[in-house]
Motif scaffolding. Structure first.
Motif, PDB file in Angstrom:
ATOM      1  N   SER A 106       0.837  -1.321  -0.016  1.00  0.00           N
ATOM      2  CA  SER A 106       0.002   0.092   0.039  1.00  0.00           C
ATOM      3  C   SER A 106       0.710   1.334  -0.053  1.00  0.00           C
ATOM      4  O   SER A 106       0.488   2.149  -0.717  1.00  0.00           O
ATOM      5  CB  SER A 106      -1.082   0.045   1.354  1.00  0.00           C
ATOM      6  OG  SER A 106      -0.316  -0.191   2.465  1.00  0.00           O
ATOM      7  N   ASN A 107       2.071   1.074   0.632  1.00  0.00           N
ATOM      8  CA  ASN A 107       2.968   2.344   0.756  1.00  0.00           C
ATOM      9  C   ASN A 107       3.673   2.439  -0.691  1.00  0.00           C
ATOM     10  O   ASN A 107       3.609   3.662  -1.292  1.00  0.00           O
ATOM     11  CB  ASN A 107       4.116   1.836   1.711  1.00  0.00           C
ATOM     12  CG  ASN A 107       3.614   2.304   3.174  1.00  0.00           C
ATOM     13  OD1 ASN A 107       2.390   2.290   3.327  1.00  0.00           O
ATOM     14  ND2 ASN A 107       4.565   2.304   4.145  1.00  0.00           N
ATOM     15  N   GLU A 108       3.810   1.478  -1.279  1.00  0.00           N
ATOM     16  CA  GLU A 108       4.459   1.484  -2.655  1.00  0.00           C
ATOM     17  C   GLU A 108       3.423   2.122  -3.938  1.00  0.00           C
ATOM     18  O   GLU A 108       3.721   2.974  -4.621  1.00  0.00           O
ATOM     19  CB  GLU A 108       4.899   0.015  -3.058  1.00  0.00           C
ATOM     20  CG  GLU A 108       5.889  -0.536  -2.419  1.00  0.00           C
ATOM     21  CD  GLU A 108       7.166   0.406  -2.113  1.00  0.00           C
ATOM     22  OE1 GLU A 108       7.622   0.967  -3.070  1.00  0.00           O
ATOM     23  OE2 GLU A 108       7.713   0.462  -1.022  1.00  0.00           O
ATOM     24  N   ALA A 109       2.173   1.887  -3.548  1.00  0.00           N
ATOM     25  CA  ALA A 109       1.085   2.293  -4.549  1.00  0.00           C
ATOM     26  C   ALA A 109       0.756   3.796  -4.152  1.00  0.00           C
ATOM     27  O   ALA A 109       0.620   4.269  -5.376  1.00  0.00           O
ATOM     28  CB  ALA A 109      -0.204   1.412  -4.225  1.00  0.00           C
ATOM     29  N   MET A 110       0.774   4.103  -3.042  1.00  0.00           N
ATOM     30  CA  MET A 110       0.713   5.675  -2.942  1.00  0.00           C
ATOM     31  C   MET A 110       1.827   6.377  -3.393  1.00  0.00           C
ATOM     32  O   MET A 110       1.739   7.403  -3.901  1.00  0.00           O
ATOM     33  CB  MET A 110       0.316   5.841  -1.168  1.00  0.00           C
ATOM     34  CG  MET A 110      -0.734   5.213  -0.651  1.00  0.00           C
ATOM     35  SD  MET A 110      -1.123   5.978   1.017  1.00  0.00           S
ATOM     36  CE  MET A 110       0.216   5.131   2.183  1.00  0.00           C
ATOM     37  N   LYS A 111       3.010   5.648  -3.273  1.00  0.00           N
ATOM     38  CA  LYS A 111       4.267   6.510  -3.959  1.00  0.00           C
ATOM     39  C   LYS A 111       4.098   6.720  -5.265  1.00  0.00           C
ATOM     40  O   LYS A 111       4.527   7.733  -5.938  1.00  0.00           O
ATOM     41  CB  LYS A 111       5.633   5.852  -3.175  1.00  0.00           C
ATOM     42  CG  LYS A 111       5.853   6.166  -1.903  1.00  0.00           C
ATOM     43  CD  LYS A 111       7.249   5.616  -1.623  1.00  0.00           C
ATOM     44  CE  LYS A 111       7.218   4.090  -1.549  1.00  0.00           C
ATOM     45  NZ  LYS A 111       8.844   3.566  -1.089  1.00  0.00           N
ATOM     46  N   MET A 112       3.417   5.579  -5.837  1.00  0.00           N
ATOM     47  CA  MET A 112       3.383   5.471  -7.383  1.00  0.00           C
ATOM     48  C   MET A 112       2.203   6.594  -7.875  1.00  0.00           C
ATOM     49  O   MET A 112       2.634   7.244  -8.782  1.00  0.00           O
ATOM     50  CB  MET A 112       2.982   4.106  -7.746  1.00  0.00           C
ATOM     51  CG  MET A 112       2.778   4.223  -9.250  1.00  0.00           C
ATOM     52  SD  MET A 112       2.315   2.451  -9.767  1.00  0.00           S
ATOM     53  CE  MET A 112       2.171   2.641 -11.481  1.00  0.00           C
ATOM     54  N   PHE A 113       1.276   6.723  -6.909  1.00  0.00           N
ATOM     55  CA  PHE A 113       0.370   7.881  -7.410  1.00  0.00           C
ATOM     56  C   PHE A 113       0.899   9.049  -7.367  1.00  0.00           C
ATOM     57  O   PHE A 113       0.642  10.102  -8.211  1.00  0.00           O
ATOM     58  CB  PHE A 113      -0.603   7.703  -6.117  1.00  0.00           C
ATOM     59  CG  PHE A 113      -1.907   8.451  -6.354  1.00  0.00           C
ATOM     60  CD1 PHE A 113      -3.077   8.071  -7.130  1.00  0.00           C
ATOM     61  CD2 PHE A 113      -2.071   9.821  -5.823  1.00  0.00           C
ATOM     62  CE1 PHE A 113      -4.370   8.942  -7.210  1.00  0.00           C
ATOM     63  CE2 PHE A 113      -3.056  10.711  -5.980  1.00  0.00           C
ATOM     64  CZ  PHE A 113      -4.086  10.252  -6.948  1.00  0.00           C
ATOM     65  N   VAL A 114       1.908   9.382  -6.149  1.00  0.00           N
ATOM     66  CA  VAL A 114       2.643  10.554  -6.044  1.00  0.00           C
ATOM     67  C   VAL A 114       3.534  10.939  -7.372  1.00  0.00           C
ATOM     68  O   VAL A 114       3.515  11.920  -8.019  1.00  0.00           O
ATOM     69  CB  VAL A 114       3.408  10.502  -4.858  1.00  0.00           C
ATOM     70  CG1 VAL A 114       4.380  12.026  -4.840  1.00  0.00           C
ATOM     71  CG2 VAL A 114       2.509  10.744  -3.546  1.00  0.00           C
TER      72      VAL A 114
END
Length: 597
Positions: free
Chosen positions: A59-67
């Motif tokens: 989930s952290n990686e997904a949020m970073k990808m969104f950023v």
């Protein structure tokens, strides 16, 4: 003297706003959202129950990808992690550089787990953050990653009924303010509460997604990003790596692409090379190509790419599965030409024209229109039915017509799309009902009446002079306030204690007198610039009103007061005898600060 000057300035500003509204007919309301920029709040459940749903913190990686997918052009992003309280939060900051993105991603990496969970807490705080920091010209969005379940602390006295009531109030508030909430249900352990997450999404005009593996989160976040900005995820290819460099064709369809975001999903690191349409290798990273990596993805962002066929070379670990997708960012809107204001009735034919615009100018690009299809969307507001009619692509716009079928009230709009994006015009109301039949163009003056135009009042001159006065007064006031702020002195002192969280050892209090500083002082200075406390360089103290102290935090440190995490990115007032705890992220130590007057 200063008070009188401030009052005069406020009065002049009010006069200027009033004159501006008279001149332009403005109602001083917020501007409509452009749709090309967003204000996003990412909310994640960090309770221990999520350990089974997201073991590897994807989930952290997904949020970073969104950023990483967001453009560096006035987008704002905030982050919330919650359990049964707000554990960490970063108020919305404007993304103006790669450094801003890195700051947000570092904050995401610092998130830690807690024992209990209360979904109402996270949703309520997300609405508050958007209220406090959003840009009215940007498109707001909340993304919630959770399993939808509550696990309340019985000792707190909080009940499920109380949580449900608070959640429903927050949903209604988000709905009324136009804040869509996209929910992502993590269901690795089969305990997902779909009902709650679907309700949140449906009632706020968001979307619900479900996944049983956190590995699909980057793809879901890509879809949310694309859906919200009226873009489309363009599948490129997926393959199993053979350990050698493998060629992938990347097609840039037209010259209006502002950014091409190429996401490479893989479980292992990959090596990439990029070649432009002429066959020349493009350096990665560079001013034109930005590179972001994490444990779950590699992302290339090509800025203003040349139209044509590019080539991407991807070299992965043998047998690693690689999935490549692309999202284009466009600075485009679709606008409909005005329709004549008159009395309408059944049988009337209304011509409809629309065209793509950029920065207020029509886009003259046959390549852009080449693959696009357009539809006239018709919503009958009288009987609540909907229909669609295909309209013609002229190569420089879209044309069609709407024949009013009955004496009803209608809302019409145009939607145009191709394989990579879509746009919709603002809806237009056509009222052919009995209630609206009186809406006609103004009646001409009676015969014989003097219709000679009167000499207009020189509004433009008045406004220009007033604005000139206001600008000069504002400049003087600004310079005065800057000077006063930079030279304002502090009152009192602070006591500092440092606690080693691993051993529990606590240092003796250090007392720092503040009257030696002017304007501001960094916590790192008060800690004698020790290298291990370098991150506190972005924790700043400012003199406040009435013998108070203002603390601002632009670091990844967590600041608590009375056990509650504070959002001090925009400043927080500390009063006499207030005590705060500053938890460092680079070392497992905490700094306790007492303000003593």
């Amino acid at each position: 003297m200063v008070m009188r000057f401030e009052k005069l300035l406020r009065n002049l500003l009010c006069v200027a706003l009033l004159l501006g509204s008279v001149m332009t007919g403005a109602n001083l309301a917020f501007a409509g959202t452009s749709g090309s920029n967003m204000d996003a709040v990412l909310v994640v459940d960090v309770s221990t129950s999520m350990n089974q749903s997201d073991k590897n913190k994807v989930s952290n990686e997904a949020m970073k990808m969104f950023v990483d997918m967001t453009s560096i052009q006035a987008n704002k992003i905030g982050i919330i992690s919650y359990t049964d309280k707000i554990e960490r939060e970063k108020a919305m900051i404007q993304v103006n550089s790669e450094q801003d993105k890195n700051e947000i991603k570092a904050f995401i990496d610092s998130l830690q787990k807690g024992a209990y969970t209360d979904i109402a807490v996270g949703v309520k705080e997300a609405v508050k953050i958007l209220d406090a920091g959003r840009d009215p010209s940007n498109s707001p969005i909340i993304v919630l990653l959770a399993d939808g379940n509550n696990y309340l602390n019985a000792a707190s006295g909080r009940t499920q009924a109380m949580s449900d009531q608070e959640l429903q109030a927050s949903i209604k508030e988000a709905q009324s303010k136009g804040y869509p909430i996209y929910t992502i249900g993590l269901n690795a352990d089969g305990q997902l509460n779909r009902t709650t997450l679907e309700k949140i999404a449906k009632e706020t005009n968001g979307k619900f997604f479900e996944t049983s593996t956190a590995d699909t989160l980057p793809q879901i976040l890509s879809e949310i990003f694309a859906n919200h900005l009226k873009l489309k995820v363009v599948p490129i290819t997926n393959f199993t790596s053979n350990g050698q460099a493998q060629d992938v064709a990347i097609s840039i369809p037209n010259a209006n692409v502002m950014e091409a975001n190429i996401s490479i999903m893989s479980q292992k690191p990959v090596e990439v090379k990029l070649f432009d349409p002429s066959g020349k290798e493009v350096h990665i990273p560079s001013d034109q190509v930005r590179l972001s990596r994490s444990s779950a993805y590699t992302m290339l962002k090509i800025v203003k790419p040349q139209q044509g066929e590019w080539k991407l070379q991807v070299k992965g670990v043998p047998q690693d599965k690689i999935d490549i997708n692309m999202i284009f960012n466009y600075e485009l809107q679709l606008e409909m030409e005005p329709v004549a204001s008159k009395t309408y009735q059944a049988g009337d034919v209304i011509p409809v024209k629309a065209a793509l615009v950029s920065n207020g100018q029509k886009v003259a690009s046959p390549d852009l229109y080449n693959q696009m299809k357009a539809t006239l969307l018709i919503h009958d507001l009288t009987d609540q039915s909907t229909s669609e009619v295909a309209i013609t692509n002229t190569g420089s716009g879209f044309e069609g017509s709407f024949t009013i079928p009955a004496d009803h009230k209608y809302e019409i709009s145009v939607k145009a799309e191709d394989s990579s994006f879509y746009r919709e015009t603002q809806p237009l109301i056509i009222d052919a009902s009995a209630a609206g039949s009186g809406t006609a163009t103004p009646t001409p003056p009676p015969a014989g009446e003097n219709t000679a135009p009167e000499e207009p009042f020189p509004w433009l001159t008045v406004v220009i002079v007033a604005l000139g006065v206001i600008l000069l007064a504002a400049l003087a006031f600004y310079l005065l306030s800057v000077w006063r702020k930079a030279n304002k002195g502090f009152i009192g002192q602070i006591a500092i204690e440092i606690v080693d969280e691993d051993t529990g050892d606590k240092s003796n209090p250090q007392y720092k007198k503040l009257n030696a500083f002017k304007g501001k002082v960094k916590l790192h200075q008060l800690l004698q610039l020790a290298p291990e406390f370098q991150e506190t360089d972005k924790v700043v103290f400012l003199p406040g009103k009435n013998d108070t102290l203002i603390i601002e935090n632009r670091s990844t440190c967590r600041i608590e007061k009375g056990g509650r995490v504070l959002d001090v990115s925009q400043g927080k007032e500390l009063k006499k005898n207030d005590r705060i705890k500053i938890s460092l992220s680079s070392v497992n130590k905490s700094v306790f600060v007492d303000y003593i007057v």
